[in-house]
Write a protein that holds these residues in place. Structure first.
Motif, PDB file in Angstrom:
ATOM      1  N   SER A  43       0.422   0.454  -0.756  1.00  0.00           N
ATOM      2  CA  SER A  43       1.076   0.348   0.519  1.00  0.00           C
ATOM      3  C   SER A  43       2.122  -0.374  -0.109  1.00  0.00           C
ATOM      4  N   THR A  90      -4.413   3.637   5.665  1.00  0.00           N
ATOM      5  CA  THR A  90      -3.950   3.078   6.844  1.00  0.00           C
ATOM      6  C   THR A  90      -4.830   3.928   7.574  1.00  0.00           C
ATOM      7  N   HIS A  91      -4.934   4.999   7.695  1.00  0.00           N
ATOM      8  CA  HIS A  91      -6.121   6.297   8.639  1.00  0.00           C
ATOM      9  C   HIS A  91      -6.821   5.950   7.615  1.00  0.00           C
ATOM     10  N   ARG A 136      -9.941   4.586   8.387  1.00  0.00           N
ATOM     11  CA  ARG A 136     -10.973   5.437   9.846  1.00  0.00           C
ATOM     12  C   ARG A 136     -11.365   6.220  10.024  1.00  0.00           C
ATOM     13  N   SER A 184      -3.989  -1.613   0.271  1.00  0.00           N
ATOM     14  CA  SER A 184      -3.262  -2.638   0.049  1.00  0.00           C
ATOM     15  C   SER A 184      -2.216  -2.398  -1.109  1.00  0.00           C
ATOM     16  N   TYR A 236       0.895   5.223   6.737  1.00  0.00           N
ATOM     17  CA  TYR A 236       0.332   5.426   7.234  1.00  0.00           C
ATOM     18  C   TYR A 236      -1.087   5.829   6.702  1.00  0.00           C
ATOM     19  N   ASP A 274     -10.238  -2.504   0.338  1.00  0.00           N
ATOM     20  CA  ASP A 274      -9.211  -2.395   1.669  1.00  0.00           C
ATOM     21  C   ASP A 274      -7.946  -3.364   0.439  1.00  0.00           C
TER      22      ASP A 274
END
Length: 532
Positions: free
Chosen positions: A79, A124-125, A128, A76, A121, A72
């Protein structure tokens, strides 16, 4: 509906190289989104949502583990760094064994804003799409992003390879299918070669278009992560290209390190490509520059070490040779020494003085230019005054002299044994600290050429003086040829080698080129060209 069916027939996922199967529902979803994007033009911020992810599920981590926290943190960081305007970036998070490696790469023809939107994007995804995978990669139209628990920097990764194919070509201007495939393959390979020629740290994004006819144009795009070397990039692109036959209306193949695509419709920004700079990953560009600098400095240092070592070896050998010659020359100071010269053995009859170097330094004011009388093939000549007031002329062997140790030795041996009023008198020599010096009696009027070739001084030479000079030179030559113990041929007699004392009496000097003959020999052949 008809248009949707055509698109669905044109684009279909053929295979995943590591054997993973994409479900029919997922294929339909991707194709449906593709149709919708064609029917209604999308903005740059929307296009990146059409993506493909790879989640191998071979290695996973537990929820709330250290690896998840590091992942994570890495996402970050990716990004936040894309907002700096870079199109490629790689970094790590955490420490081994939970270190996570990650990178992103944007297409070279899109805007900075589109790159930022795509990477943010994706970061972030991807968590998931692949929630518990230690290794994952996601591809979008504008960018791709990946992370791994292994080092992925400057390393080619060719699996998984995903590829899409269009329908068979129906171009009528090229009748033969083989010729068409050869043409497409040739242009693709040439484009790959262009990317391959770029070094590590530089963008490998290359586009090209070739007109097949007045209404058909072939568009090609290849790209690799900038951290790869040119050779690794070329190898990756060729293996990816093998998945897409050249006889189609289009095709694309991509893996975690490179991608290749060709179409007969423009799929990249032609305006942006025309003015595209060689963008690269900021971090790897700096690293590459550092590597190049270190390599260059290492090469320069190595060459310098070899050169300096060679110089000192040469210098030591030269000094050893000079020391040998000096020892031989210093034998002249031995009262009973014998010398061999030009095949003649003869014994020294009188002591030849050696003068200390510090005395000559003091006499010539350390060989100052003010005391310099002139310069010949042997080297410069300086005027000196000894402590008792006696004036001398000091000839100093130059290291760049065309003459050398043989001539030096020759002159010492000859003049030391010749005594005549029309021959210059050698007072001594000095062999210290690599210096080789000959000390003569001082001739205040210097050499004959000074008077002959100066219109003002030439007027001082009336006929009587000229006649006396001619007779003096003749007497000196007669002595060398007939009256001395040795028959000597000067071989370099010229006006500059005739010195004049205070009464304008001539004295022959410079016996460096002289040669000794036996009394019964009146001719001989030389082994080299001598004289002036």
């Amino acid at each position: 509906m008809i248009k949707s069916m055509i698109v669905i027939q044109m684009y279909k996922v053929v295979s995943l190289s590591y054997g993973a199967k994409i479900t029919t529902n997922f294929i339909n979803l991707v194709l449906l989104l593709t149709v919708l994007s064609l029917l209604s033009p999308a903005t740059e911020a929307q296009q990146h949502r059409l993506g493909t992810a790879s989640c191998p599920n071979t290695t996973t981590f537990t929820i709330n583990s250290t690896y998840q926290a590091n992942r994570d943190t890495l996402l970050s960081s990716l990004s936040s760094n894309v907002t700096r305007g870079v199109f490629f970036y790689n970094t790590t998070a955490g420490k081994s064994p939970d270190m996570v490696y990650g990178l992103f790469l944007c297409r070279g023809d899109i805007s900075t804003r589109a790159c930022q939107a795509c990477v943010i994007y994706a970061a972030t995804h991807i968590s998931r799409r692949c929630p518990l995978d230690k290794t994952a990669v996601v591809w979008y139209e504008e960018c791709f992003l990946r992370y791994s628990n292994r080092n992925i920097f400057s390393v080619v990764t060719e699996t998984p390879t995903i590829y899409f194919l269009s329908g068979r070509s129906s171009i009528v201007t090229i009748s033969e299918e083989d010729r068409f495939e050869q043409f497409v393959l040739k242009v693709i390979n040439e484009t790959i070669a262009m990317a391959e020629s770029r070094p590590a740290g530089v963008s490998k994004y290359v586009t090209r278009f070739e007109n097949i006819s007045s209404f058909q144009t072939l568009y090609i795009k290849v790209d690799c992560t900038p951290d790869l070397s040119g050779a690794d990039c070329g190898r990756c692109l060729r293996r990816a290209r093998a998945y897409i036959p050249a006889g189609r209306q289009g095709g694309r193949a991509f893996n975690p390190s490179c991608n290749v695509r060709y179409e007969f419709n423009p799929f990249f920004n032609l305006t942006a490509v025309a003015a595209l700079p060689a963008k690269g990953g900021e971090k790897h560009i700096k690293l590459n520059r550092i590597r190049i600098l270190i390599t260059s400095l290492s090469v320069i240092f190595g060459v310098a070490v070899v050169f300096i070592s060679g110089f000192f070896i040469w210098r030591r050998n030269s000094e050893d040779k000079e020391n040998i010659h000096e020892v031989q020359l210093l034998d002249l100071e031995n009262e009973h020494s014998k010398e061999t010269f030009s095949g003649e053995n003869w014994e020294r009859s009188q002591e030849f003085p050696s003068i200390q170097l510090d005395i000559l330094h003091a006499a010539t004011d350390h060989f100052s230019d003010e005391n310099k009388l002139g310069e010949g093939g042997f080297g410069p000549v300086y005027k000196g005054t000894l402590a008792n007031g006696k004036e001398i002329a000091v000839k100093r062997l130059s290291r760049t002299s065309g003459q050398g140790l043989v001539e030096f030795k020759n002159e010492v041996l000859l003049i030391a044994r010749l005594q005549h009023k029309n021959l210059v008198r050698l007072l001594g020599c000095c062999l210290e600290k690599n210096e080789k010096l000959l000390v003569y009696e001082f001739m205040p009027n210097r050499s004959l050429d000074v008077f002959l070739f100066d219109s003002n001084l030439a007027t001082q030479l009336d006929w009587q003086k000229r006649f006396n000079i001619i007779k003096g030179i003749a007497r000196g030559i007669m002595y060398l040829h007939e009256d001395s113990r040795l028959r000597i041929i000067h071989r370099d007699l010229k006006a500059s080698n005739v010195l004049l004392d205070h009464k304008m009496n001539p004295k022959i000097s410079d016996f460096g080129m002289a040669r000794i003959f036996c009394e019964d020999i009146n001719q001989a052949n030389t082994n080299r060209v001598v004289g002036t």
